[in-house]
Design an enzyme around this catalytic site. Structure first.
Site, PDB file in Angstrom:
ATOM      1  N   GLY A 234      -3.142  17.435  -6.134  1.00 47.89           N
ATOM      2  CA  GLY A 234      -2.908  16.574  -4.985  1.00 47.89           C
ATOM      3  C   GLY A 234      -2.273  15.263  -5.390  1.00 47.89           C
ATOM      4  O   GLY A 234      -2.262  14.904  -6.575  1.00 47.89           O
ATOM      5  N   GLY A 237      -4.709   9.287  -5.537  1.00 50.63           N
ATOM      6  CA  GLY A 237      -5.574   8.599  -4.588  1.00 50.63           C
ATOM      7  C   GLY A 237      -6.220   9.474  -3.545  1.00 50.63           C
ATOM      8  O   GLY A 237      -6.883   8.963  -2.645  1.00 50.63           O
ATOM      9  N   THR A 238      -6.052  10.792  -3.637  1.00 48.85           N
ATOM     10  CA  THR A 238      -6.620  11.665  -2.613  1.00 48.85           C
ATOM     11  C   THR A 238      -8.054  12.089  -2.906  1.00 48.85           C
ATOM     12  O   THR A 238      -8.671  12.746  -2.074  1.00 48.85           O
ATOM     13  CB  THR A 238      -5.744  12.917  -2.442  1.00 48.85           C
ATOM     14  OG1 THR A 238      -5.504  13.508  -3.725  1.00 48.85           O
ATOM     15  CG2 THR A 238      -4.414  12.563  -1.810  1.00 48.85           C
ATOM     16  N   GLY A 239      -8.570  11.762  -4.078  1.00 42.93           N
ATOM     17  CA  GLY A 239      -9.989  12.003  -4.347  1.00 42.93           C
ATOM     18  C   GLY A 239     -10.270  13.161  -5.274  1.00 42.93           C
ATOM     19  O   GLY A 239     -11.343  13.769  -5.191  1.00 42.93           O
ATOM     20  N   LYS A 240      -9.368  13.491  -6.187  1.00 44.84           N
ATOM     21  CA  LYS A 240      -9.614  14.605  -7.117  1.00 44.84           C
ATOM     22  C   LYS A 240     -10.758  14.259  -8.073  1.00 44.84           C
ATOM     23  O   LYS A 240     -11.698  15.035  -8.249  1.00 44.84           O
ATOM     24  CB  LYS A 240      -8.335  14.902  -7.907  1.00 44.84           C
ATOM     25  CG  LYS A 240      -7.158  15.329  -7.040  1.00 44.84           C
ATOM     26  CD  LYS A 240      -5.942  15.689  -7.872  1.00 44.84           C
ATOM     27  CE  LYS A 240      -5.355  14.486  -8.590  1.00 44.84           C
ATOM     28  NZ  LYS A 240      -4.842  13.463  -7.661  1.00 44.84           N
ATOM     29  N   THR A 241     -10.681  13.086  -8.694  1.00 47.65           N
ATOM     30  CA  THR A 241     -11.746  12.686  -9.619  1.00 47.65           C
ATOM     31  C   THR A 241     -13.053  12.436  -8.880  1.00 47.65           C
ATOM     32  O   THR A 241     -14.140  12.744  -9.390  1.00 47.65           O
ATOM     33  CB  THR A 241     -11.310  11.429 -10.387  1.00 47.65           C
ATOM     34  OG1 THR A 241     -10.044  11.662 -11.002  1.00 47.65           O
ATOM     35  CG2 THR A 241     -12.321  11.070 -11.456  1.00 47.65           C
ATOM     36  N   HIS A 459      18.215  -9.083  14.737  1.00 43.64           N
ATOM     37  CA  HIS A 459      18.159  -7.792  14.037  1.00 43.64           C
ATOM     38  C   HIS A 459      16.894  -7.019  14.440  1.00 43.64           C
ATOM     39  O   HIS A 459      16.979  -5.841  14.826  1.00 43.64           O
ATOM     40  CB  HIS A 459      18.172  -8.035  12.526  1.00 43.64           C
ATOM     41  CG  HIS A 459      18.194  -6.787  11.716  1.00 43.64           C
ATOM     42  ND1 HIS A 459      19.324  -6.289  11.120  1.00 43.64           N
ATOM     43  CD2 HIS A 459      17.202  -5.900  11.392  1.00 43.64           C
ATOM     44  CE1 HIS A 459      19.042  -5.180  10.473  1.00 43.64           C
ATOM     45  NE2 HIS A 459      17.753  -4.926  10.615  1.00 43.64           N
ATOM     46  N   GLU A 460      15.750  -7.686  14.390  1.00 42.21           N
ATOM     47  CA  GLU A 460      14.501  -7.007  14.744  1.00 42.21           C
ATOM     48  C   GLU A 460      14.449  -6.701  16.230  1.00 42.21           C
ATOM     49  O   GLU A 460      13.868  -5.689  16.645  1.00 42.21           O
ATOM     50  CB  GLU A 460      13.300  -7.874  14.335  1.00 42.21           C
ATOM     51  CG  GLU A 460      13.207  -8.179  12.848  1.00 42.21           C
ATOM     52  CD  GLU A 460      13.149  -6.924  12.002  1.00 42.21           C
ATOM     53  OE1 GLU A 460      12.713  -5.871  12.509  1.00 42.21           O
ATOM     54  OE2 GLU A 460      13.560  -6.980  10.832  1.00 42.21           O
ATOM     55  N   HIS A 463      16.154  -3.396  16.765  1.00 39.52           N
ATOM     56  CA  HIS A 463      15.271  -2.263  16.459  1.00 39.52           C
ATOM     57  C   HIS A 463      14.311  -1.997  17.612  1.00 39.52           C
ATOM     58  O   HIS A 463      14.120  -0.838  18.028  1.00 39.52           O
ATOM     59  CB  HIS A 463      14.458  -2.558  15.193  1.00 39.52           C
ATOM     60  CG  HIS A 463      15.225  -2.418  13.917  1.00 39.52           C
ATOM     61  ND1 HIS A 463      15.907  -1.280  13.584  1.00 39.52           N
ATOM     62  CD2 HIS A 463      15.402  -3.284  12.876  1.00 39.52           C
ATOM     63  CE1 HIS A 463      16.482  -1.435  12.401  1.00 39.52           C
ATOM     64  NE2 HIS A 463      16.195  -2.651  11.956  1.00 39.52           N
TER      65      HIS A 463
END
Length: 681
Positions: A234, A237-241, A459-460, A463
Site C-alpha cells: 500500500g 501512511g496507510t497503516g501497514k506497520t 485569476h482566482e 477559477h
C-alpha cells in the site's frame, strides 16, 4: 567514554577506602631530624624509635621527661616502673635516607648529650605493608588493562560496526546475529485491531493468520496448510506497520520484528547470516510471527543493472531468504509478514505462492474508512461537539488522505487551538489545519504589490466563476488570495467526489475550470502573468492522459501508452509519427478548452470582476459569498456529493439512501479516493 568512567571510578573509590583504612585519621606530626634532636632527644622525652620499611622513623614519646644523670645510670630503672622502650605514645615521625646514616647521626647526638651507651634510645625495625601504596604501584598496569578492556568492549558492542554500541548492540563477535525486536506479550502499550480503522478487509485477512497460529488443529484436520506469509502492500501512511503492531498485540504468540535494511552490512556474508539467525530464533519459539518492514531493501529483483559488490551481497541475502521461507528445511509454525510500498520491484520468486501466499492491499481509505479513522484520533482531543459530528464532515473534506495524514490533521488542529488560547477544538481549527497541510503555511505578511494582488484576485475569481457555471466541475469549497507555502499566491479549493470512472465530458470541464484563471487575466486585465504555470502543468498531464492513455482520441485510436517509471527504458513504445499525432491532438484539445473558457468568462465578465473585488476586500470567500453574487448554481447533482456530506454529515445521506437504489449508494461509498483538488496561482 561512559564505560571507561564506570571502570575507573570503582578503582579510585577502593584506593580511597584502603588509604583511610591503612592510615586512619592522621594525628602524628612530621618533624625534621634537627627538631627530633633538640626538642625530643635532649629533654629526654623519647621513649623509643621504630623504623618502618627502612624509610620512616616513628618517634614514641613519654608523658614526662627523664633526667639523664650518673645516679640514674647507676640506679637503673626504678622498681615497679615500666621498662624503657616498652611505653610511650606515637606522636612524631620523620623520613630517613638510610638506616646506617640514621644510626650514626642518632649515636653522635646521644654521645654529644652525654648519655651513657646503656641508656641509648632503643631502635626497632618493622616492615609494614600499606595497601594503598601497593595498589598505586600497580595503577599504570591497571590503567592499561582497563583501556584494553574498554576498547574490546567497544569493538564487541559495535564500534563502527552494525550500529552504535550500548545495550542490545551488534558487536564484531556477534555481527552475524539479527537485530530482532521482540514484542512482549505483557506490554502495557500494545496496539489492537480496534485501534486500526479504514482497512477492514485487510484486518480480516490478517486475523486469519492469528487464528491459524492459535488453533492450527482446526485447519489441519481438514487438510489445510497454514499460509507461509503475507505481503502488506500500500501507499505510505496507510497503516501497514500499524497493522503489524496490532497483529503482535492480538496474536499472543512471539512476534519478531526487523527492518529490511538491518540485513545489509559492510561485511560480506553478514546478510545471509542474519537471515539464518532470524529464522532460527523464530523456529525456537514457534508458533511465531516474523515481520520484515520495508522488504524491498533486500527483495529487489535480481540481475538488474549488472553491478557487483553490494548488489551481489543483496542478492545472496535474498537467496537465503527464499531458502528459509520455502526450501528443504521446514518452517512449520512460522508465519512471515512483510510490508512494502513498492511491490513492482520485488523479485518474482519472492512473491510466488509458498513464500508469500497472499498479497494484502491496504489502499487509501474511502469516506467511510476516513470516518472511522477520524473517530479513533478524535477521542484524544477535547472537542466542542461529539466526535461523530466532526468525523463525518472531515471525512468528506479530506479525500485522498491516508491514516498518517488524518492523524496529522487532528494534531495540527489541536496545536492551532492551543496557540489561540482555546479551551476546545472547533471546526474552524480543523479547517485551518487542512489548509495548512494542503496549501502550506499562511504568509499574511508577504510583501505583494497592489498590481500583483489584483492580478491574483482576478485569476482566482476566474477559477471560481468558471467552475460555478460548468456542469461537471467540482463544488467550490473556498477561494483565497492569502499567500501560502513557497509559491502559491492564492488558491481555489474544491471538494471532489470519489468517482471510480471519469467521462470525456467531465475531463473537458475540469480542463476548462483549470484554465479559468488564465482566461480571466486575458479578458479582464488584458495581459497574462506567470501565475498560471501550475494550472498549465495540470492541464498538460490531464490532456496527455486523455489522448495517450485513455484512448479518447479518434486519431490516435484505441491505444494506451501509460507512463512507466522504469529508469532503464531508453525508447518510447511508439514511433515518432505517433508522437507527433499525440502532440497535435493535445494542442487541439487544450485550444478548444481555452476557447470555451474565454467564451464563458466573456459571458460572466461583470460577475468575475465583482467576485475579484470582493476577494480584494475579504481575502477569503466561501460558497455562501459566491451564492450571494452568482445566484444558485444551474446544475444539481442527483446523488449526494462530498460537499453535501461536509455540510450535513451522514444523516442526510441516510435519509436519501432509502429513496435511491442500493447500487447507486454503493457506487458512491465504494469508490476510490482522489487527491483533493487545489488550484494555486
Amino acid at each position: 567514554m561512559k564505560q571507561f568512567q564506570n571502570f575507573i571510578t570503582p578503582l579510585l573509590v577502593i584506593g580511597l577506602v584502603l588509604s583511610s583504612f591503612s592510615f586512619g585519621p592522621r594525628e602524628q606530626q612530621q618533624i625534621s631530624f634537627q627538631e627530633f634532636k633538640n626538642k625530643l632527644l635532649e629533654p629526654g622525652l623519647v621513649d623509643h624509635v621504630v623504623i618502618t620499611n627502612k624509610s620512616v622513623a616513628k618517634v614514641y614519646v613519654r608523658s614526662s621527661p627523664q633526667n639523664q644523670t650518673s645516679d640514674d645510670v647507676v640506679q637503673g630503672p626504678v622498681s615497679g616502673s615500666p621498662a624503657k622502650g616498652n611505653g610511650g605514645q606515637y606522636k612524631y615521625y620523620f623520613n630517613i635516607g638510610s638506616v646506617e646514616s640514621f644510626e650514626e647521626k642518632l649515636e653522635e647526638a646521644q654521645e654529644a648529650l652525654g648519655i651513657d651507651s646503656h641508656d641509648f634510645v632503643p631502635v626497632t625495625y618493622v616492615s609494614e605493608m600499606v595497601w594503598y601504596q601497593e595498589l598505586m604501584r600497580f595503577a599504570p598496569t591497571l590503567l592499561i588493562l582497563g583501556s584494553l578492556l574498554y576498547m574490546g568492549r567497544r569493538m564487541q558492542g559495535g564500534l563502527g560496526v552494525g550500529g552504535g554500541g550500548g545495550k542490545g548492540a551488534r558487536g564484531i563477535f556477534n555481527i552475524g546475529k539479527a537485530h530482532v525486536t521482540k514484542v512482549d506479550k505483557n506490554a502495557k502499550n500494545k496496539v489492537y485491531f480496534k485501534d486500526v480503522a479504514g482497512c477492514d478487509e485487510a484486518k480480516q485477512e490478517i486475523m486469519e493468520f492469528v487464528h491459524f497460529l492459535k488453533n492450527p488443529k482446526k485447519y489441519e484436520d481438514l487438510g489445510a496448510k497454514i499460509p507461509k506469509g503475507a505481503l502488506l502492500v500500500g501507499p505510505p501512511g496507510t497503516g501497514k506497520t500499524l497493522l503489524a503492531k496490532a497483529t503482535a498485540g492480538e496474536s499472543g504468540v512471539p512476534f519478531l520484528s526487523i527492518s529490511g535494511s538491518d540485513f545489509m552490512e559492510m561485511f560480506v556474508g553478514v546478510g545471509p547470516s542474519r537471515v539464518r539467525n532470524l529464522f532460527q530464533e523464530a523456529r525456537q519459539c514457534a508458533p511465531s510471527i516474523v515481520f520484515i518492514d520495508e522488504i524491498d531493501a533486500i527483495g529487489r529483483a535480481r540481475g538488474r543493472g549488472g553491478f557487483s559488490g553490494s548488489n551481489d551481497e543483496r542478492e545472496s541475502t535474498l537467496n537465503q531468504l527464499l531458502v528459509e521461507m520455502d526450501g528443504f528445511g521446514t518452517t512449520s509454525g512460522v508465519v512471515v509478514l512483510a510490508g512494502t510500498n513498492r511491490p513492482d520491484i520485488l523479485d518474482k520468486a519472492l512473491l510466488r505462492p509458498g513464500r508469500f501466499d497472499r498479497q494484502i492491499s491496504i489502499d487509501k481509505p474511502d469516506i467511510k474508512g476516513r470516518d472511522q479513522i477520524f473517530k479513533i484520533y478524535l477521542k484524544r482531543i477535547k472537542l466542542d461537539h461529539e466526535p461523530s459530528y466532526f468525523s463525518q464532515r472531515l471525512a468528506a473534506l479530506t479525500p485522498g488522505f491516508a491514516g498518517a495524514d488524518i492523524a496529522n490533521v487532528c494534531n495540527e488542529a489541536a496545536l492551532i487551538a492551543a496557540r489561540g488560547e482555546g479551551t476546545q477544538v472547533t471546526m474552524k481549527h480543523f479547517e485551518a489545519a487542512i489548509d495548512r497541510i494542503i496549501g502550506g503555511l499562511e504568509k499574511k505578511n508577504k510583501v505583494i504589490s497592489k498590481l500583483e494582488r489584483r492580478t491574483v484576485a482576478y485569476h482566482e475569481s476566474g477559477h471560481a466563476v468558471s467552475g460555478w457555471f460548468l456542469e461537471h466541475a467540482e463544488p467550490l469549497l473556498k477561494v483565497t488570495i492569502v499567500p501560502r507555502g513557497t509559491a502559491a499566491l492564492g488558491f481555489a479549493q474544491y471538494v471532489p467526489n470519489e468517482n471510480l470512472l471519469m467521462t470525456k465530458e467531465q475531463l473537458f470541464d475540469m480542463t476548462c475550470m483549470t484554465l479559468g484563471g488564465r482566461a480571466a487575466e486575458q479578458v479582464l486585465l488584458g495581459k497574462i502573468s506567470t501565475g498560471a504555470q501550475n494550472d498549465l502543468e495540470k492541464v498538460t498531464k490531464m490532456t496527455y492522459a486523455q489522448v495517450a492513455v485513455y484512448g479518447f482520441s479518434d486519431k490516435v485510436g484505441l491505444l494506451s501508452f501509460p507512463p512507466r517509471d522504469d529508469a532503464f527504458e531508453m525508447t518510447k513504445p511508439y514511433s515518432s509519427k505517433t508522437a507527433a499525432i499525440i502532440d497535435n491532438e493535445v494542442r487541439d484539445w487544450v485550444g478548444k478548452a481555452y476557447e470555451r473558457t474565454i467564451q464563458l468568462i466573456e459571458e460572466h465578465k461583470e460577475q468575475v470582476a465583482e467576485i475579484a473585488e470582493l476577494l480584494l476586500e475579504k481575502e477569503v470567500l466561501h460558497p455562501e459569498d459566491l451564492l450571494r453574487v452568482l445566484g444558485e448554481r444551474p446544475f444539481k447533482s442527483s446523488e449526494i456529493t462530498n460537499y453535501d456530506r461536509y455540510k450535513l454529515g451522514f444523516q442526510e445521506e441516510d435519509q436519501k439512501t432509502v429513496e435511491t437504489p442500493a447500487s447507486a449508494s454503493e457506487e458512491v461509498d465504494g469508490s476510490s479516493p482522489l487527491e483533493p483538488q487545489v488550484v494555486p496561482t
